[in-house]
Scaffold this motif. Structure first.
Motif, mmCIF file in Angstrom:
data_model
loop_
_atom_site.group_PDB
_atom_site.id
_atom_site.type_symbol
_atom_site.label_atom_id
_atom_site.label_comp_id
_atom_site.label_asym_id
_atom_site.label_seq_id
_atom_site.Cartn_x
_atom_site.Cartn_y
_atom_site.Cartn_z
ATOM 1 N N LEU A 151 -24.660 28.173 0.347
ATOM 2 C CA LEU A 151 -24.693 27.467 1.630
ATOM 3 C C LEU A 151 -25.920 26.564 1.685
ATOM 4 C CD1 LEU A 151 -23.374 27.210 4.478
ATOM 5 C CD2 LEU A 151 -24.977 28.995 5.224
ATOM 6 N N ARG A 152 -27.073 27.052 1.252
ATOM 7 C CA ARG A 152 -28.300 26.260 1.227
ATOM 8 C C ARG A 152 -28.141 25.025 0.356
ATOM 9 N NH1 ARG A 152 -32.625 31.136 0.035
ATOM 10 N NH2 ARG A 152 -33.164 31.666 2.173
ATOM 11 N N GLU A 153 -27.462 25.183 -0.780
ATOM 12 C CA GLU A 153 -27.305 24.089 -1.738
ATOM 13 C C GLU A 153 -26.144 23.162 -1.399
ATOM 14 O OE1 GLU A 153 -26.877 26.166 -5.416
ATOM 15 O OE2 GLU A 153 -29.022 26.689 -5.565
ATOM 16 N N GLY A 154 -25.411 23.462 -0.328
ATOM 17 C CA GLY A 154 -24.306 22.608 0.083
ATOM 18 C C GLY A 154 -23.035 22.779 -0.734
ATOM 19 N N GLN A 155 -22.950 23.842 -1.537
ATOM 20 C CA GLN A 155 -21.751 24.066 -2.338
ATOM 21 C C GLN A 155 -20.598 24.584 -1.486
ATOM 22 O OE1 GLN A 155 -22.379 26.013 -6.227
ATOM 23 N NE2 GLN A 155 -24.578 25.865 -5.823
ATOM 24 N N VAL A 156 -20.924 25.240 -0.372
ATOM 25 C CA VAL A 156 -19.923 25.651 0.613
ATOM 26 C C VAL A 156 -20.430 25.250 1.990
ATOM 27 C CG1 VAL A 156 -19.030 27.594 -0.750
ATOM 28 C CG2 VAL A 156 -20.930 27.964 0.846
ATOM 29 N N LYS A 157 -19.501 25.146 2.941
ATOM 30 C CA LYS A 157 -19.874 24.723 4.288
ATOM 31 C C LYS A 157 -20.038 25.884 5.252
ATOM 32 C CE LYS A 157 -17.642 20.199 3.838
ATOM 33 N NZ LYS A 157 -16.569 19.297 4.343
ATOM 34 N N ARG A 158 -19.515 27.056 4.864
ATOM 35 C CA ARG A 158 -19.647 28.213 5.746
ATOM 36 C C ARG A 158 -19.478 29.504 4.952
ATOM 37 N NH1 ARG A 158 -13.943 28.877 8.889
ATOM 38 N NH2 ARG A 158 -12.611 27.864 7.359
ATOM 39 N N ILE A 159 -19.856 30.583 5.585
ATOM 40 C CA ILE A 159 -19.747 31.914 4.999
ATOM 41 C C ILE A 159 -18.867 32.755 5.923
ATOM 42 C CG2 ILE A 159 -20.980 34.016 4.345
ATOM 43 C CD1 ILE A 159 -23.458 32.272 3.851
ATOM 44 N N VAL A 160 -17.908 33.435 5.340
ATOM 45 C CA VAL A 160 -17.026 34.316 6.104
ATOM 46 C C VAL A 160 -17.162 35.725 5.535
ATOM 47 C CG1 VAL A 160 -14.666 34.827 6.803
ATOM 48 C CG2 VAL A 160 -15.413 32.441 6.586
#
Length: 312
Positions: A151-160
């Motif tokens: 998430l910090r690196e922008g590889q994903v937009k959210r965490i579920v």
């Protein structure tokens, strides 16, 4: 003839010995050896030459870590001892070279065992990873750490983050409070991982903005999760249909990690575990990684791995 280890400084010797000789005491118990310390010199002796060599190997490799400016605690001694017994002590330094992420205080988070290292590599490489093993192997915590880092690196937009609300026969309907108050205790281990990496305040902000979603498994039905890092914890307590429902939520640009302990199933009666069935069906599917950890990967109190082994 006892084996002798010479250390450059008293500071390094004290770091290796541990507070109140805790590290030495652990090694003596683990390998049935006697360890004497005098100034910068450590002597290892015992009836079994192989055990003496193993204990010496652990001390030498831990000393190398200390000489690189890193701190060593009892968990490190435990992990190194397990690796020595498994014949993998040569890889110990590799575990400390790679920092997976930094916690909210700036301290590096690293794999503690070779099993954990393989688990991390599989998560990075695969879209769907199963982490199966007993309590204390870090399967949930490491998945949350990697999710926060992506998430910090922008590889994903959210965490579920999700888990079934089934615990040792208890029923949500009998618990006090509204739905959030009923469900939050079941999701606490997931919050703990988030707080370690992001801190409480940042976690709360991201939850409020919907960047991080922590919810019971029932909330996943009918959704497609794109550009998300999804973690299903305590998956041994899912039914076959619940597991199928969750796995089919995987969307584009997403990763899924499913964690569980096949020995801790709390489902009622003859209900089959969705985790066991999923692993059986997906064992040979390309793109799916199945990681199995055991008591040698436990990084909690040293007694935990012994308890796990005793109950097997």
């Amino acid at each position: 003839m006892p084996n002798i280890i010479n250390i450059d400084s008293l500071e390094e010797a004290q770091a290796l010995i541990g507070a109140n000789d805790a590290h030495i005491t652990f090694l003596e118990d683990m390998f049935d050896v006697t360890i004497h310390t005098l100034g910068n010199e450590i002597t290892v002796s015992g009836q079994d030459d192989d055990n003496v060599e193993l204990a010496e190997d652990v001390l030498i490799h831990l000393l190398k870590i200390i000489q690189r400016g890193m701190k060593v605690n009892l968990r490190d001694v435990q992990s190194a001892s397990s690796m020595a017994k498994n014949g993998t002590i040569e890889y110990l330094l590799d575990l400390y070279n790679e920092v997976i992420a930094k916690d909210n205080k700036g301290k590096g988070i690293r794999a503690k065992t070779t099993g954990q290292r393989l688990y991390i590599e599989n998560i990075k490489r695969s879209d769907l990873t199963f982490g199966i093993g007993p309590a204390g192997t870090g399967k949930t915590f490491l998945a949350v750490v990697l999710a926060c880092q992506m998430l910090r690196e922008g590889q994903v937009k959210r965490i579920v983050l999700t888990r079934p609300a089934v615990e040792a026969g208890e029923n949500l309907g009998f618990l006090p409070g509204d739905l959030k108050e009923k469900v939050d205790p079941y999701l606490r281990p997931l919050y703990d991982g988030l707080h370690t990496v992001l801190g409480t305040e940042q976690t709360d902000r991201l939850v409020e903005r919907g960047v991080i979603e922590v919810a019971p498994l029932a909330y996943m039905r009918g959704r497609t999760l794109n550009d998300a890092f999804c973690i299903l914890d305590e998956a041994q307590n899912t039914t076959e249909m619940q597991m199928k429902m969750f796995l089919t939520r995987l969307g584009f640009g997403s990763k899924m990690v499913v964690t569980g302990d096949e020995t801790q199933i709390d489902l009622p009666g003859a209900t089959k575990s969705g985790l066991i069935e999923a692993v059986r069906r997906l064992d040979d599917v390309k793109g799916v990684a199945i990681n199995r950890m055991d008591e040698t990967d436990v990084v909690r109190h040293p007694l935990v791995s012994k308890i796990i082994k005793a109950y097997e």
